[in-house]
Enzyme design. Structure first.
Site, PDB file in Angstrom:
ATOM      1  N   SER A  97       0.809  -1.217   0.000  1.00 55.84           N
ATOM      2  CA  SER A  97       0.000   0.000   0.000  1.00 55.84           C
ATOM      3  C   SER A  97       0.842   1.267   0.000  1.00 55.84           C
ATOM      4  O   SER A  97       0.439   2.284  -0.567  1.00 55.84           O
ATOM      5  CB  SER A  97      -0.945   0.005   1.202  1.00 55.84           C
ATOM      6  OG  SER A  97      -1.897  -1.022   1.084  1.00 55.84           O
ATOM      7  N   HIS A 149      -4.467  -2.251  -4.971  1.00 53.91           N
ATOM      8  CA  HIS A 149      -4.021  -3.587  -5.373  1.00 53.91           C
ATOM      9  C   HIS A 149      -5.101  -4.574  -4.975  1.00 53.91           C
ATOM     10  O   HIS A 149      -5.964  -4.277  -4.143  1.00 53.91           O
ATOM     11  CB  HIS A 149      -2.709  -3.972  -4.671  1.00 53.91           C
ATOM     12  CG  HIS A 149      -2.731  -3.755  -3.192  1.00 53.91           C
ATOM     13  ND1 HIS A 149      -3.441  -4.573  -2.321  1.00 53.91           N
ATOM     14  CD2 HIS A 149      -2.161  -2.802  -2.409  1.00 53.91           C
ATOM     15  CE1 HIS A 149      -3.303  -4.132  -1.097  1.00 53.91           C
ATOM     16  NE2 HIS A 149      -2.538  -3.048  -1.106  1.00 53.91           N
TER      17      HIS A 149
END
Length: 468
Positions: free
Chosen positions: A97, A324
């Site tokens: 992240s 993601h």
């Protein structure tokens, strides 16, 4: 394209922005003023959302409540432009992240774990600092720590995403207009190793520091706001909604988004904000189906708040995406697939909550009854025994500080829900990217994550000196 060339291209394309200057446009030669510029930008991120998560949340809402998810409704009504986005970092096909957010926040690919610090030590100015310098109000909203990787990626430079105590100090210095989430442990003197009292420091800096929903709602809105509503991440949405005490003090993601928009939109020059459904990612790591789906629904309600504002306002660019995939869950075929999935409609607790209630006094029969009461399925005695034994083994993990047997518990649930998982970590999938409002007409069908940085600046009509 070979692996080395792939990563080199991603880094050089962004490092080279300084040399290319303001003439560089990641989306080609387009006129962002043709249909007007975006006065405001709302950037929404369902962290770690795989395609299966989006799908199952929509199935749940359609068959439990008789409505589509807000996200899918945007597709059904052809309201938005839609694309796929590549999510690689500077050193891996599979991003974390911090690197994913830094691609947006700093305009370049960085190594996993870094926040806007490039492979060669580059420190691009984070995008919210740019917008604040240009006179706009800025802020972040999240269901995890406000100092966590995704919000921090829009705000600060740091070589490690784990430096949350330092990031907390940075926020007080930066005095962003509205920062809402969890992470009290990084501000409270009793929890910090250096014993600094950042709650007092924030108030001395002229920031309204609040810790409950009522305190947040009572603010006049004349000062910068720092709202921190949990020691670490906020409770999972399903646990909050089924606990009167938690619900009374903990705002939903939609409520925080509404408050932030109300506060930030007072600025006549507009605002830019990031909204993160961070616990979608945490639930995916834990293979916790109920937590995953109801936090995705919680995020979905924040989409509605943003879209309602943007459609009424006419000057707001809304971006909806994920950084993601994670664990790639899905509802899989079987004779009882529908009936099994429907058990989730009346589930009252996350796996994490259930496991945290188990004490050494629990017997297998008591655990079977407890799980059926809170998660609506009948566990076998053998499975209950395996879970109880799992406590003696413990499990480590980034999101499992209490060493709960989360993997054992999750693996035993799939036959009861028909939801299966590919793993317990991030994936390299291309992800959904959605836009609405001024500038969205320039969205192309496939985007590399770092290209969004300059897109945001150009869509907002930023002066040339603010383009990296």
């Amino acid at each position: 394209m070979k692996r080395r060339e792939f990563f080199r291209k991603g880094v050089i394309s962004t490092i080279g922005l300084g040399a290319l200057g303001s003439s560089f446009q990641a989306f080609g030669s387009v006129d962002f003023t043709r249909k007007g510029i975006a006065k405001n930008i709302i950037f929404l991120v369902s962290d770690g959302m795989s395609a299966g998560t989006l799908t199952m949340a929509d199935i749940l809402l359609k068959h439990k409540e008789g409505r589509s998810s807000e996200w899918i409704k945007l597709y059904e009504e052809n309201t938005v432009r839609r694309a796929l986005m590549e999510t690689a970092s500077a050193n891996s096909f599979v991003t974390d992240s911090a690197a994913a957010g830094s691609a947006w926040g700093g305009g370049m690919r960085v190594r996993n774990g870094a926040l806007n610090v490039g492979p060669n030590g580059e420190k691009p100015v984070p995008i919210l600092q740019k917008f604040k310098a240009a006179g706009k109000a800025v802020g972040c909203v999240t269901s995890v720590q406000i100092t966590h990787a995704t919000p921090a990626s829009f705000c600060v430079n740091n070589s490690s995403r784990n430096a949350q105590p330092i990031i907390a100090e940075d926020y007080i210095k930066l005095k962003f207009d509205c920062m809402l989430g969890g992470g009290l442990n990084y501000f409270h003197t009793d929890k910090r190793t250096d014993k600094k009292d950042l709650i007092a420091a924030s108030k001395q800096a002229g920031i309204d520091f609040v810790q409950t929903k009522d305190e947040l709602n009572s603010l006049s809105g004349t000062k910068p706001i720092l709202g921190v509503f949990a020691e670490e991440g906020l409770p999972y949405a399903i646990d909050r909604e089924n606990n009167t005490d938690l619900k009374a003090i903990t705002p939903t993601l939609a409520e925080m988004t509404q408050t932030a928009i109300k506060h930030l939109s007072k600025n006549p020059q507009g605002f830019v904000m990031q909204v993160e459904g961070g616990k979608v990612d945490w639930a995916a790591h834990a293979n916790d189906t109920a937590a995953l789906l109801y936090d995705q629904v919680d995020f979905d309600q924040a989409i509605k708040v943003a879209m309602d504002f943007a459609q009424a306002d006419g000057e707001t660019l809304v971006i909806i995406t994920t950084d993601h995939g994670n664990s790639n869950p899905g509802l899989f075929y079987g004779n009882q697939a529908n009936r099994n999935f429907e058990k989730l409609y009346s589930t009252k607790a996350s796996n994490e909550w259930v496991l945290n209630q188990i004490t050494p006094e629990f017997t297998t029969n008591r655990l079977v009854e407890f799980v059926e009461a809170h998660q609506n399925y009948a566990m076998s005695g053998e499975d209950a025994e395996a879970i109880l034994k799992g406590f003696t083994l413990g499990e480590d993990g980034l999101y499992n500080t209490n060493r709960l047997p989360v993997a054992i518990y999750a693996s035993l649930q799939s036959p009861h829900t028909s939801v299966q998982w590919a793993g317990t970590n991030h994936s390299a999938d291309h992800v959904e990217l959605v836009m609405f409002g001024p500038g969205s007409e320039h969205l192309k069908g496939f985007v590399r994550n770092f290209e969004l940085h300059n897109f945001l600046l150009q869509a907002a009509g930023m002066p040339q000196e603010y383009i990296v």
